[in-house]
Design an enzyme around this catalytic site. Structure first.
Site, PDB file in Angstrom:
ATOM      1  N   HIS A 140      -4.488  -2.618  -5.918  1.00 57.54           N
ATOM      2  CA  HIS A 140      -3.777  -1.448  -6.429  1.00 57.54           C
ATOM      3  C   HIS A 140      -4.811  -0.424  -6.894  1.00 57.54           C
ATOM      4  O   HIS A 140      -5.745  -0.761  -7.606  1.00 57.54           O
ATOM      5  CB  HIS A 140      -2.882  -1.827  -7.613  1.00 57.54           C
ATOM      6  CG  HIS A 140      -1.710  -2.658  -7.210  1.00 57.54           C
ATOM      7  ND1 HIS A 140      -0.799  -3.144  -8.105  1.00 57.54           N
ATOM      8  CD2 HIS A 140      -1.286  -3.070  -6.001  1.00 57.54           C
ATOM      9  CE1 HIS A 140       0.137  -3.830  -7.466  1.00 57.54           C
ATOM     10  NE2 HIS A 140      -0.147  -3.803  -6.185  1.00 57.54           N
ATOM     11  N   ASP A 158       0.803  -1.232   0.000  1.00 57.78           N
ATOM     12  CA  ASP A 158       0.000   0.000   0.000  1.00 57.78           C
ATOM     13  C   ASP A 158       0.832   1.277   0.000  1.00 57.78           C
ATOM     14  O   ASP A 158       0.442   2.289   0.574  1.00 57.78           O
ATOM     15  CB  ASP A 158      -0.970   0.009   1.198  1.00 57.78           C
ATOM     16  CG  ASP A 158      -1.750  -1.284   1.249  1.00 57.78           C
ATOM     17  OD1 ASP A 158      -2.263  -1.680   0.204  1.00 57.78           O
ATOM     18  OD2 ASP A 158      -1.808  -1.895   2.323  1.00 57.78           O
TER      19      ASP A 158
HETATM   20  P1  IMP Z   1      -2.717 -12.728   3.168  1.00 58.79           P
HETATM   21  O1  IMP Z   1      -1.714 -12.315   2.140  1.00 58.79           O
HETATM   22  O2  IMP Z   1      -4.139 -12.437   2.742  1.00 58.79           O
HETATM   23  O3  IMP Z   1      -2.524 -14.131   3.632  1.00 58.79           O
HETATM   24  O4  IMP Z   1      -2.500 -11.806   4.463  1.00 58.79           O
HETATM   25  C1  IMP Z   1      -1.321 -11.888   5.247  1.00 58.79           C
HETATM   26  C2  IMP Z   1      -0.899 -10.506   5.720  1.00 58.79           C
HETATM   27  O5  IMP Z   1      -0.438  -9.746   4.611  1.00 58.79           O
HETATM   28  C3  IMP Z   1      -2.010  -9.675   6.364  1.00 58.79           C
HETATM   29  O6  IMP Z   1      -1.437  -8.840   7.355  1.00 58.79           O
HETATM   30  C4  IMP Z   1      -2.508  -8.815   5.190  1.00 58.79           C
HETATM   31  O7  IMP Z   1      -3.114  -7.635   5.646  1.00 58.79           O
HETATM   32  C5  IMP Z   1      -1.192  -8.544   4.486  1.00 58.79           C
HETATM   33  N1  IMP Z   1      -1.341  -8.260   3.042  1.00 58.79           N
HETATM   34  C6  IMP Z   1      -1.449  -9.138   2.028  1.00 58.79           C
HETATM   35  N2  IMP Z   1      -1.499  -8.513   0.850  1.00 58.79           N
HETATM   36  C7  IMP Z   1      -1.398  -7.201   1.114  1.00 58.79           C
HETATM   37  C8  IMP Z   1      -1.353  -6.038   0.279  1.00 58.79           C
HETATM   38  O8  IMP Z   1      -1.399  -6.075  -0.952  1.00 58.79           O
HETATM   39  N3  IMP Z   1      -1.252  -4.841   0.928  1.00 58.79           N
HETATM   40  C9  IMP Z   1      -1.151  -4.764   2.274  1.00 58.79           C
HETATM   41  N4  IMP Z   1      -1.184  -5.821   3.086  1.00 58.79           N
HETATM   42  C10 IMP Z   1      -1.308  -7.025   2.508  1.00 58.79           C
HETATM   43 MG    MG Z   2      -2.733  -2.234  -1.776  1.00 60.36          MG
END
Ligand code: IMP
Ligand code: MG
Length: 338
Positions: free
Chosen positions: A42, A12
């Site tokens: 995105h 982000d």
């Molecule tokens: P998962 O990738 O859904 O398994 O989430 C695992 C961790 O990564 C959590 O803390 C999510 O909030 C974070 N996370 C996964 N993808 C993103 C992203 O694109 N932006 C920000 N946080 C992410």
């Molecule tokens: Mg994002």
């Protein structure tokens, strides 16, 4: 020419915005999405319209850009097909034959697990459970789905051919360095490594082919979900400073902290960037909103950029001063980089 855009914090940081600018400015021939899958959101804003993308590369704004998804990425077919529709990119949006497919059971597993959803704070998009199945070699791939057949290509071959013919190719990283399964704040991480080397592997290009690595850092740090965050503001403080954001995929409030040189330095070690992009400068320096020339920035904003360049020993080439793709300062020419 091959460039990679990587996030140096926890996701982000505004990669979508930076990539959408580069797609137009550099007239990209090909943009390829690496990273985990539809857990990443995105945001691209152009001519007053906002697009929130989870599968299609953020470079879609340029109608000449071919949009690919690497074999290492996960796709949720219904999200992919919806985004193809939304962005009118049928005919130039493709994925690799071996892209992994997320099924409903993966989403259910992600959402019903107290550990994943409750403790780690996953996005609930099924990515972790699908990665587990991929490691177990039982995950279905894109080539197993007849409804995807018109969207399948050999991404690694196409990308390597394009690079060898001097085309302009950009690899889009997703998530952020400290969400890396290997190098992040384990277990509060995503289900894959997401550093520059892995984005190359997701797509199928060797490290020697990379020309530029752009590390995107936001003017402050945010993270969603659980895990450590150095110097974290209270929610009230974040709100007062104007840095309280809402997550694209989950709608959760993002936790926030000041710009962090320790994180930035480690992200540089892990990704070997050649240049830095700074985003959301206008959030720290309100008077600089929408500016497109470096010498028009306020003294405070320029001091902030200079401090970053001095501490990190890398040029800050791209500066984002607002959400629209065109609200960008591009110093690459003035710094002799293009
Ligand atoms: P998962 O990738 O859904 O398994 O989430 C695992 C961790 O990564 C959590 O803390 C999510 O909030 C974070 N996370 C996964 N993808 C993103 C992203 O694109 N932006 C920000 N946080 C992410
Ligand atoms: Mg994002």
């Amino acid at each position: 020419m091959l460039s990679i855009v990587i996030d140096g914090f926890f996701g982000d940081t505004g990669k979508g915005k930076v990539i959408s600018y580069l797609a137009i400015k550099d007239n990209l021939d090909i943009a390829v999405r690496g990273g985990v899958g539809p857990n990443a959101g995105h945001t691209v804003v152009y001519k007053g319209k906002t697009y929130k993308l989870r599968q299609i590369p953020s470079a879609f704004l340029n109608e000449n850009t071919r949009l690919l998804i690497g074999a290492g990425v996960l796709v949720n077919p219904s999200i992919f097909l919806k985004e193809v529709e939304l962005t009118s990119t049928k005919g130039r949006a493709f994925m690799d034959f071996q892209t992994g497919i997320i099924e409903e059971k993966h989403i259910e597993e992600d959402r019903s697990s107290e550990y994943l959803r409750g403790k780690i704070g996953t996005t609930g998009t099924g990515c972790g459970p699908a990665m587990k199945d991929r490691v177990l070699r039982v995950l279905k791939l894109a080539k197993d789905y007849p409804e995807l057949s018109e969207f399948l290509v050999d991404v690694a071959y196409e990308v390597n051919e394009a690079i060898d013919h001097d085309k302009n190719v950009l690899l889009e990283g997703t998530q952020g360095t400290f969400l890396s399964l290997y190098h992040g704040t384990y277990p509060y991480v995503t289900s894959k490594d997401v550093t520059a080397a892995s984005i190359c592997a997701d797509v199928g290009v060797g490290p020697k082919k990379v020309d530029e690595i752009i590390l995107v850092l936001k003017s402050y740090v945010t993270r969603v979900g659980g895990g450590p965050l150095e110097g974290e503001y209270s929610e009230e403080e974040a709100e007062r400073l104007g840095v309280l954001e809402i997550a694209t995929v989950t709608g959760r409030k993002r936790r926030a902290a000041p710009f962090n040189f320790n994180y930035a330095k480690r992200a540089i070690m892990l990704n070997s960037p050649t240049q830095i992009a700074i985003t959301k400068l206008d959030v720290l320096f309100k008077d600089d909103f929408g500016k497109t020339q470096y010498n028009k920035l306020t003294k405070e904003a320029r001091d902030f950029i200079e401090k970053i360049e001095n501490e990190l020993s890398l040029p800050v080439t791209i500066i984002s001063t607002g959400p629209d793709a065109i609200q960008t300062i591009d110093r690459r020419k003035e710094l002799g980089l293009i």
